[in-house]
Design a protein around this motif. Sequence first.
Motif, PDB file in Angstrom:
ATOM      1  N   SER A 122       0.485  47.653  92.698  1.00 41.94           N
ATOM      2  CA  SER A 122       0.661  47.359  92.574  1.00 41.94           C
ATOM      3  C   SER A 122       0.933  46.665  90.591  1.00 41.94           C
ATOM      4  O   SER A 122      -0.868  46.986  90.724  1.00 41.94           O
ATOM      5  CB  SER A 122       1.665  45.960  92.573  1.00 41.94           C
ATOM      6  N   LYS A 123       1.538  46.920  89.622  1.00 42.96           N
ATOM      7  CA  LYS A 123       1.003  46.997  88.342  1.00 42.96           C
ATOM      8  C   LYS A 123       2.197  46.041  87.891  1.00 42.96           C
ATOM      9  O   LYS A 123       3.595  46.110  88.300  1.00 42.96           O
ATOM     10  CB  LYS A 123       1.544  48.389  87.498  1.00 42.96           C
ATOM     11  N   PRO A 124       1.533  45.467  86.698  1.00 46.50           N
ATOM     12  CA  PRO A 124       2.564  44.228  86.729  1.00 46.50           C
ATOM     13  C   PRO A 124       3.783  43.898  85.537  1.00 46.50           C
ATOM     14  O   PRO A 124       4.909  43.794  86.429  1.00 46.50           O
ATOM     15  CB  PRO A 124       1.981  43.245  85.994  1.00 46.50           C
ATOM     16  N   GLU A 125       4.366  45.559  85.479  1.00 47.97           N
ATOM     17  CA  GLU A 125       5.202  46.105  84.421  1.00 47.97           C
ATOM     18  C   GLU A 125       6.202  46.930  85.706  1.00 47.97           C
ATOM     19  O   GLU A 125       7.052  46.452  85.548  1.00 47.97           O
ATOM     20  CB  GLU A 125       4.971  47.345  84.099  1.00 47.97           C
ATOM     21  N   ASN A 126       5.835  47.361  86.581  1.00 48.39           N
ATOM     22  CA  ASN A 126       6.385  46.870  87.636  1.00 48.39           C
ATOM     23  C   ASN A 126       7.493  45.996  89.020  1.00 48.39           C
ATOM     24  O   ASN A 126       8.527  46.131  89.372  1.00 48.39           O
ATOM     25  CB  ASN A 126       6.078  48.098  88.415  1.00 48.39           C
ATOM     26  N   ILE A 127       6.404  44.734  88.459  1.00 50.72           N
ATOM     27  CA  ILE A 127       7.014  43.750  89.224  1.00 50.72           C
ATOM     28  C   ILE A 127       7.777  43.225  88.256  1.00 50.72           C
ATOM     29  O   ILE A 127       8.038  42.274  87.983  1.00 50.72           O
ATOM     30  CB  ILE A 127       5.736  42.780  89.758  1.00 50.72           C
ATOM     31  N   LYS A 128       9.453  42.914  89.352  1.00 44.43           N
ATOM     32  CA  LYS A 128      10.413  41.990  88.770  1.00 44.43           C
ATOM     33  C   LYS A 128      10.341  39.997  89.660  1.00 44.43           C
ATOM     34  O   LYS A 128       9.757  40.724  90.922  1.00 44.43           O
ATOM     35  CB  LYS A 128      11.486  42.261  88.869  1.00 44.43           C
ATOM     36  N   CYS A 129      10.259  39.502  88.726  1.00 42.64           N
ATOM     37  CA  CYS A 129      10.541  38.233  90.101  1.00 42.64           C
ATOM     38  C   CYS A 129      11.634  37.269  89.763  1.00 42.64           C
ATOM     39  O   CYS A 129      12.397  37.518  87.540  1.00 42.64           O
ATOM     40  CB  CYS A 129       9.182  37.201  89.336  1.00 42.64           C
ATOM     41  N   ALA A 130      12.117  37.085  90.146  1.00 45.09           N
ATOM     42  CA  ALA A 130      13.287  35.622  90.793  1.00 45.09           C
ATOM     43  C   ALA A 130      12.696  34.192  90.207  1.00 45.09           C
ATOM     44  O   ALA A 130      12.190  33.717  91.920  1.00 45.09           O
ATOM     45  CB  ALA A 130      14.578  35.835  90.996  1.00 45.09           C
ATOM     46  N   ILE A 131      13.314  33.834  89.653  1.00 48.08           N
ATOM     47  CA  ILE A 131      12.156  32.186  89.822  1.00 48.08           C
ATOM     48  C   ILE A 131      13.397  31.372  89.932  1.00 48.08           C
ATOM     49  O   ILE A 131      15.136  32.081  89.094  1.00 48.08           O
ATOM     50  CB  ILE A 131      12.255  32.016  88.434  1.00 48.08           C
TER      51      ILE A 131
END
Length: 227
Positions: A122-131
């Motif tokens: 994985s690459k950070p720019e492709n990871i989405k995060c819901a907090i």
Amino acid sequence: MFYFDEINGKKVLKSSLIEGAQHCFTTRECNINEFENLVHPTQTHTANVEIAQIGKTDYPDTDGLILANTEQTLYLNFADCTPLIFYDCVNNIGAVSHAGWRGTAGMIGVKTIEKMMKEFGSKPENIKCAIGPAIGFCCYNVGEDVLNNLMATVSDTKNLYEIRNGEIFVDLKNINRRQLEEAGVKEIDVCPYCTVCNNDLFYSYRKENGTKNRHHAVLKLNPRHWR
């Protein structure tokens, strides 16, 4: 953006950012029994992250689980601590992590994406995060030792804590956001709901004097038939 939806007529909270996977943050209305093929770690406020495996049900001392198969459904428990749902839209990999102040101080969110990077490319720019829903900046007062541990995890501490009438308040959700931003994650959705202020919707350990009830962060990956 967060919005309410229903599962079997029961209210859940979702993020429009996590479009490629089935996910939700349950409310007091929705029990975890609404879901199938559940996998759940033994949460102990660590920063330990593991990978969910088909046929494995025991994940001791684990507060983050990465999901790379479409058979299992991950869930973790919450009642003030910060829930993090991750989704890599390129590799169809996801994760759920539990970030109380100890997990946040241990940078469990960053450790989760680092493991996704190491194990699945994985690459950070492709990871989405819901907090998700957690105790808010409005209500989370801590001691000086907790403040120091949390502020040591970010290079920019601006707007993450305040002194009010001699008490220290910290913004746990946005500390996690700042950590992830500094690690290269670009798309992050922060839930506006405070579990203390919105105790009619979510459980709160502080508000309810140590309640054992919990709401959940839930994640299931969709098959990609075109692969």
